[in-house]
Design an enzyme around this catalytic site. Structure first.
Site, short mmCIF file in Angstrom:
data_model
loop_
_atom_site.label_atom_id
_atom_site.label_comp_id
_atom_site.label_asym_id
_atom_site.label_seq_id
_atom_site.Cartn_x
_atom_site.Cartn_y
_atom_site.Cartn_z
N TRP A 1 -6.46 1.05 -7.21
CA TRP A 1 -5.25 0.74 -6.44
C TRP A 1 -4.33 1.93 -6.58
O TRP A 1 -3.89 2.27 -7.66
CB TRP A 1 -4.60 -0.53 -6.99
CG TRP A 1 -3.47 -1.05 -6.16
CD1 TRP A 1 -3.55 -1.77 -5.01
CD2 TRP A 1 -2.07 -0.89 -6.45
NE1 TRP A 1 -2.29 -2.08 -4.56
CE2 TRP A 1 -1.36 -1.55 -5.41
CE3 TRP A 1 -1.35 -0.28 -7.46
CZ2 TRP A 1 0.02 -1.61 -5.37
CZ3 TRP A 1 0.05 -0.32 -7.43
CH2 TRP A 1 0.71 -0.98 -6.39
N LYS B 1 5.66 -15.61 0.07
CA LYS B 1 4.31 -15.83 0.58
C LYS B 1 4.18 -15.33 2.01
O LYS B 1 3.18 -14.71 2.37
CB LYS B 1 3.96 -17.33 0.52
CG LYS B 1 3.65 -17.82 -0.87
CD LYS B 1 2.34 -17.26 -1.37
CE LYS B 1 2.30 -17.23 -2.88
NZ LYS B 1 3.11 -16.20 -3.51
N GLU C 1 4.18 -11.52 2.06
CA GLU C 1 3.01 -10.94 1.38
C GLU C 1 1.80 -10.85 2.30
O GLU C 1 1.09 -9.84 2.29
CB GLU C 1 2.63 -11.79 0.16
CG GLU C 1 3.42 -11.52 -1.09
CD GLU C 1 2.92 -12.37 -2.24
OE1 GLU C 1 2.71 -11.81 -3.33
OE2 GLU C 1 2.75 -13.59 -2.08
N GLU D 1 10.06 -18.54 -2.99
CA GLU D 1 8.60 -18.44 -3.05
C GLU D 1 7.99 -18.53 -1.66
O GLU D 1 7.03 -17.81 -1.34
CB GLU D 1 8.05 -19.53 -3.97
CG GLU D 1 6.53 -19.64 -4.01
CD GLU D 1 5.82 -18.42 -4.54
OE1 GLU D 1 4.58 -18.37 -4.42
OE2 GLU D 1 6.47 -17.49 -5.07
N ARG E 1 -8.75 -8.39 -7.46
CA ARG E 1 -7.60 -7.77 -8.12
C ARG E 1 -6.83 -6.84 -7.18
O ARG E 1 -5.70 -6.46 -7.46
CB ARG E 1 -8.06 -6.98 -9.35
CG ARG E 1 -8.67 -7.85 -10.43
CD ARG E 1 -9.42 -7.02 -11.46
NE ARG E 1 -8.54 -6.17 -12.24
CZ ARG E 1 -8.11 -6.47 -13.46
NH1 ARG E 1 -8.47 -7.60 -14.03
NH2 ARG E 1 -7.33 -5.64 -14.12
N HIS F 1 28.34 -16.97 4.16
CA HIS F 1 28.80 -15.78 3.43
C HIS F 1 28.01 -14.53 3.81
O HIS F 1 27.98 -13.57 3.05
CB HIS F 1 28.71 -16.03 1.93
CG HIS F 1 29.63 -17.11 1.44
ND1 HIS F 1 30.98 -16.92 1.29
CD2 HIS F 1 29.38 -18.41 1.12
CE1 HIS F 1 31.54 -18.05 0.87
NE2 HIS F 1 30.59 -18.96 0.76
N CYS G 1 -6.43 -2.11 -10.70
CA CYS G 1 -7.69 -1.37 -10.81
C CYS G 1 -8.68 -2.11 -11.69
O CYS G 1 -8.30 -2.86 -12.58
CB CYS G 1 -7.42 0.01 -11.40
SG CYS G 1 -6.19 0.97 -10.51
N ASN H 1 -7.71 2.94 -15.81
CA ASN H 1 -6.68 2.02 -15.34
C ASN H 1 -5.39 2.38 -16.05
O ASN H 1 -5.39 2.68 -17.25
CB ASN H 1 -7.01 0.55 -15.66
CG ASN H 1 -8.15 0.03 -14.84
OD1 ASN H 1 -8.66 0.70 -13.94
ND2 ASN H 1 -8.58 -1.18 -15.14
N GLY H 2 -4.26 2.31 -15.35
CA GLY H 2 -2.98 2.60 -15.98
C GLY H 2 -2.31 3.80 -15.35
O GLY H 2 -2.72 4.30 -14.30
N LYS I 1 -3.70 -7.94 -7.28
CA LYS I 1 -3.64 -9.27 -7.88
C LYS I 1 -3.01 -9.23 -9.27
O LYS I 1 -2.12 -10.00 -9.58
CB LYS I 1 -5.05 -9.87 -7.97
CG LYS I 1 -5.10 -11.27 -8.58
CD LYS I 1 -4.33 -12.26 -7.72
CE LYS I 1 -4.35 -13.65 -8.30
NZ LYS I 1 -3.45 -14.55 -7.55
#
Length: 648
Positions: free
Chosen positions: A74, A525, A528, A521, A27, A544, A2, A108-109, A643
């Site tokens: 968000w 990506k 995402e 990674e 963000r 396995h 946010c 925010n929070g 973000k």
């Protein structure tokens, strides 16, 4: 996540608020809004679309004012919907929305005790119009208001359990915004004095019994990120944990969590150059593509001034900073705390730290570490890795480690003014620049460069790095920008792979040794931004379990540098081919892996030894990017993601 923007001025600040939201779009958000103190009182506009639509709405409504707050949300509590979007109003107890709003607030929070507060406020007659935890704060402030907004907010804060950054207005107090922070970042922007501005006389400004007050400009701002104020002011005050801010026309006051007034010596005004040009796309289609291609420069900037490997590279920031050489001599192990992409950079660094510096290293997911019983060692160097320096879980994990008696702390961070840098004993500031795309690229490789430097500095402090080895490693690091440029030239070949991947719904990534985190990674990506389900495994783990998934519809990406594990990896590749799997191999030029039916090979320009992870991750970034483009997803703002994760 946010974003907050607030302003008190003697000019129309609506364009500044909207522009600030646009600069915070990177963000991540799913709704946005603005509230102002207009002549008719508090009014607002909200949208679940992009800020551009909010801007059109504001223009149609001819919204103008000298005081206002704005927000990008968000969603956490309550779905992304207009009635859940900020700013939130309180119309008073027992009041219908037809009555004029009394309090406007952005937050925010996360407020963890919002259910209990909601029940208590409903018992007093307050009517809720959203499912958010934020609306609780607005009603709470209204219930405590007795003619002084600052005092009402101050009285409300002890009742809030959780994290918050707040900006609040009241209908009875025009040209005033009150802010507060605990667990979420908030900054104050000091406006420039307009020589033609008419400031109110001293007696006309509400002093509230607090001494002094900075008189540094005709206007002042609140924001969750200095980028929101780029081009408006570069004079920034960073609020510390528990601080409150009282913004009025021409003056501001700050107070700490103990209720003591703060001076400019305690909270100095700093010049911060948050260039608005950093958010310009230029010739690129998306910010992610731009940032992938900025990696040679980001690495060069991160390594600028590194003439030799010395612990002093990691000395703390400011007067409270410690001497790294003393800390490095004292520690006997390393604990790395991070989340997401930063966690994978830490996993890569574990291989370096144990093979080069010979220091036992543990890597923990920050959000898990703080909630489990662990065995503290006061001689451990706690290393946090974070792009923003405000990642809530990583900050909480750091404080948990400190509470266990592990006081030797160091951060690898991209923001020199962040909470993480201020709270750690030592620091290395990467210079990746502002990263707009939600999926991290250049920040990740810059973190790897900083972590490799840390490895060498620790090895030197422990007497495990010879002059010849230091010279060889420095030579390799200085060549990284050119080597990365050569890897970026492989983009057309990666685009051909992306055409195949765009038609798939699942993918498998394999790596061995220090390239296993790079496979992790790469899988992250892809999932995402393309929304393709992707998993990564150490290649030796195929038999396995994961081998059961392999079919012609499951592409298998393999990171295959020419290292000591190459022959083992080739056997793993044969296991995939024998089951009809299709391989996509990133191979070094001398690895003798050839393209054939069911095997697609891209040859890396050169083998890069210990620094190979920095090069091999770039084609994986490009693969995710071009696959997402082919599938038509929102590359820079993937669904459900943000973000900067500033809440738990």
């Amino acid at each position: 996540m946010c974003g907050i923007v607030g302003a008190v001025s003697n000019r129309n600040i609506v364009p500044i608020l909207v522009q600030g939201l646009q600069r915070l779009e990177y963000r991540g958000y799913d709704s946005c809004g603005v509230a102002v103190h207009a002549q008719a009182g508090l009014t607002r506009a909200r949208s679940t679309a992009r800020v551009a639509e909010l801007q059109e709405q504001v223009a149609q409504d001819r919204l103008e004012a000298q005081t206002g707050i704005a927000h990008t949300r968000w969603a956490t509590h309550g779905a992304p919907a207009v009635h859940n979007a900020h700013p939130h109003f309180s119309h008073g107890a027992g009041a219908a929305e037809a009555r004029a709003p009394r309090v406007a607030l952005v937050h925010n929070g996360i407020i963890e005790n919002h259910d209990q507060l909601r029940a208590a406020l409903q018992a007093k007659g307050y009517v809720f119009s959203s499912q958010t935890d934020t609306e609780v704060i607005a009603h709470l402030v209204d219930s405590l208001y007795e003619g002084d907004l600052f005092e009402a907010v101050k009285a409300a804060l002890p009742q809030l359990h959780g994290a918050y950054a707040l900006a609040v207005m009241h209908k009875d107090e025009p040209q005033r915004v009150v802010g507060a922070r605990a667990g979420s970042p908030l900054i104050l922007g000091v406006g420039h004095v307009d020589p033609h501005a008419s400031l109110p006389p001293e007696g006309a400004v509400r002093a509230l019994g607090r001494p002094g007050g900075a008189v540094d400009g005709a206007e002042h701002f609140l924001a969750s990120d200095a980028m929101a104020l780029a081009g408006v002011t570069d004079q920034i005050v960073y609020l510390e944990e528990g601080d409150m801010a009282d913004l009025q026309l021409g003056r501001y006051w700050l107070m700490d969590r103990s209720g003591h007034a703060l001076t400019t010596e305690q909270r100095p005004v700093k010049t911060v150059h948050a260039h608005s040009g950093a958010v310009e796309l230029g010739p690129y289609r998306h910010y992610m593509q731009k940032e992938i291609f900025e990696q040679p420069r980001a690495i060069a900037d991160t390594l600028e001034g590194v003439a030799g490997i010395v612990p002093e590279l990691f000395d703390g920031v400011g007067d409270s900073g410690a001497a790294a050489w003393r800390v490095f001599k004292d520690i006997d192990s390393v604990l790395i705390l991070a989340c997401g992409t930063s966690y994978y950079s830490g996993c890569t660094a574990k291989y370096w730290l144990e093979s080069i510096a010979k220091i036992p290293t543990q890597v923990e997911v920050a959000s898990e570490y703080r909630y489990r019983d662990s065995v503290p060692n006061p001689r451990t160097l706690v290393v946090t890795i974070t792009q923003s320096g405000e990642t809530a879980d990583t900050l909480a994990a750091l404080r948990h480690a400190q509470g266990l008696g592990m006081t030797h702390t160091l951060t690898i961070c991209n923001v020199a003014t962040s909470a993480m840098v201020r709270e750690c004993e030592l620091a290395y500031i990467t210079r990746a620049g502002i990263e707009i795309g939600v999926a991290s690229t250049k920040a990740f490789t810059a973190q790897l460069a900083g972590l490799f430097l840390l490895t060498l500095a620790l090895a030197q402090a422990k007497g495990r790095l010879s002059d010849a080895e230091e010279a060889a490693h420095l030579k390799a690091m200085r060549h990284l920008p050119a080597a990365l440029q050569a890897v970026l030239a492989l983009e057309p070949q990666v685009m051909a792979w992306a055409e195949d991947f765009a038609r798939k719904e699942n993918a498998l990534f394999l790596g061995r040794g220090m390239h296993y985190p790079i496979a992790l990674e790469g899988a992250l990506k892809l999932k995402e931004i393309s929304y393709i389900h992707a998993e990564a495994y150490p290649a030796g783990e195929l038999k396995h379990g994961p081998l059961a998934l392999v079919t012609s519809e499951m592409p298998v990406v393999t990171v295959a540098p020419n290292d000591a594990l190459l022959e083992k990896l080739k056997s793993n590749l044969q296991e995939v081919r024998a089951r009809g799997g299709v391989l996509y191999v990133l191979a070094d030029a001398d690895s003798h892996i050839e393209s054939a039916e069911g095997i697609h090979v891209i040859r890396m320009p050169e083998h890069y030894g210990a620094l190979s992870p920095l090069l091999h991750v770039v084609p994986l970034q490009l693969l995710a990017y071009h696959t997402a483009c082919a599938r038509g997803t929102d590359v820079d703002k993937p669904r459900n993601l943000a973000k900067s994760v500033t809440v738990e």
